[in-house]
Design a protein around this motif. Structure first.
Motif, short mmCIF file in Angstrom:
data_model
loop_
_atom_site.label_atom_id
_atom_site.label_comp_id
_atom_site.label_asym_id
_atom_site.label_seq_id
_atom_site.Cartn_x
_atom_site.Cartn_y
_atom_site.Cartn_z
N GLN A 1 -99.03 4.99 25.88
CA GLN A 1 -99.95 6.08 26.18
C GLN A 1 -101.36 5.74 25.69
O GLN A 1 -102.34 5.94 26.39
CB GLN A 1 -99.48 7.38 25.52
N ALA A 2 -101.44 5.22 24.47
CA ALA A 2 -102.74 4.83 23.92
C ALA A 2 -103.39 3.75 24.79
O ALA A 2 -104.59 3.83 25.09
CB ALA A 2 -102.58 4.34 22.48
N PRO B 1 -109.07 13.99 24.89
CA PRO B 1 -108.17 12.88 24.55
C PRO B 1 -108.87 11.65 23.99
O PRO B 1 -108.26 10.83 23.32
CB PRO B 1 -107.49 12.55 25.87
N TRP C 1 -104.82 5.30 27.92
CA TRP C 1 -106.09 5.97 27.66
C TRP C 1 -107.20 4.97 27.39
O TRP C 1 -108.34 5.16 27.86
CB TRP C 1 -105.96 6.97 26.51
N GLN D 1 -101.69 10.17 19.84
CA GLN D 1 -100.83 9.91 21.00
C GLN D 1 -99.37 10.04 20.59
O GLN D 1 -98.92 9.38 19.66
CB GLN D 1 -101.09 8.51 21.56
#
Length: 144
Positions: free
Chosen positions: A62-63, A15, A66, A28
């Motif tokens: 989501q990005a 990822p 991460w 993403q």
């Protein structure tokens, strides 16, 4: 903004990859769980503009999840260097920049001026898992 969970992938890639202070994220999509996404389909067909903007926001969250996970917290993100926004679109859909603005705004709200970034917005026929939006993000981390 409450931090999103950084959902793992079930496919054969990592990822995120870091080289020095540069962190590159895999694409993403708007995941709401390890195997679920917010909306599916092409924008202008199965997904309307508002749903596409919601999807772009969730993909950006989501990005950020991460980035925070890989950096050791969002405070260690010095700035977003670049974002590419891919939008799966119907042939006659033209408002792809409005979709991308939802993601860009999410980064700016989370990181302030450091979240503002150059970007490209690209309309495509299909995206993985039939997602309407996919983001690629590159960031630089603090030196500490």
């Amino acid at each position: 903004m409450a931090p999103a969970e950084a959902f793992e992938t079930v496919f054969d890639y990592i990822p995120a990859a870091r080289h020095g202070r540069i962190l590159c994220l895999a694409g993403q999509i708007p995941k709401t769980g390890p195997q679920t996404i917010l909306h599916t389909g092409r924008v202008g067909e199965a997904v309307d503009l508002e749903q596409a903007r919601q999807s772009a926001t969730v993909a950006a969250e989501q990005a950020l999840a991460w980035l925070g996970r890989e950096a050791g917290g969002l405070s260690r993100v010095e700035r977003i260097l670049r974002v590419t926004v891919y939008v799966a679109v119907a042939d006659d859909f033209e408002a792809i920049s409005q979709v991308a603005d939802a993601a860009s705004g999410t980064f700016s709200r989370a990181l302030g001026e450091e979240g503002r970034h150059p970007r490209s917005v690209i309309g495509v026929a299909r995206l993985p898992r039939n997602a309407p939006v996919l983001l690629e993000v590159t960031a630089v981390l603090t030196g500490d």
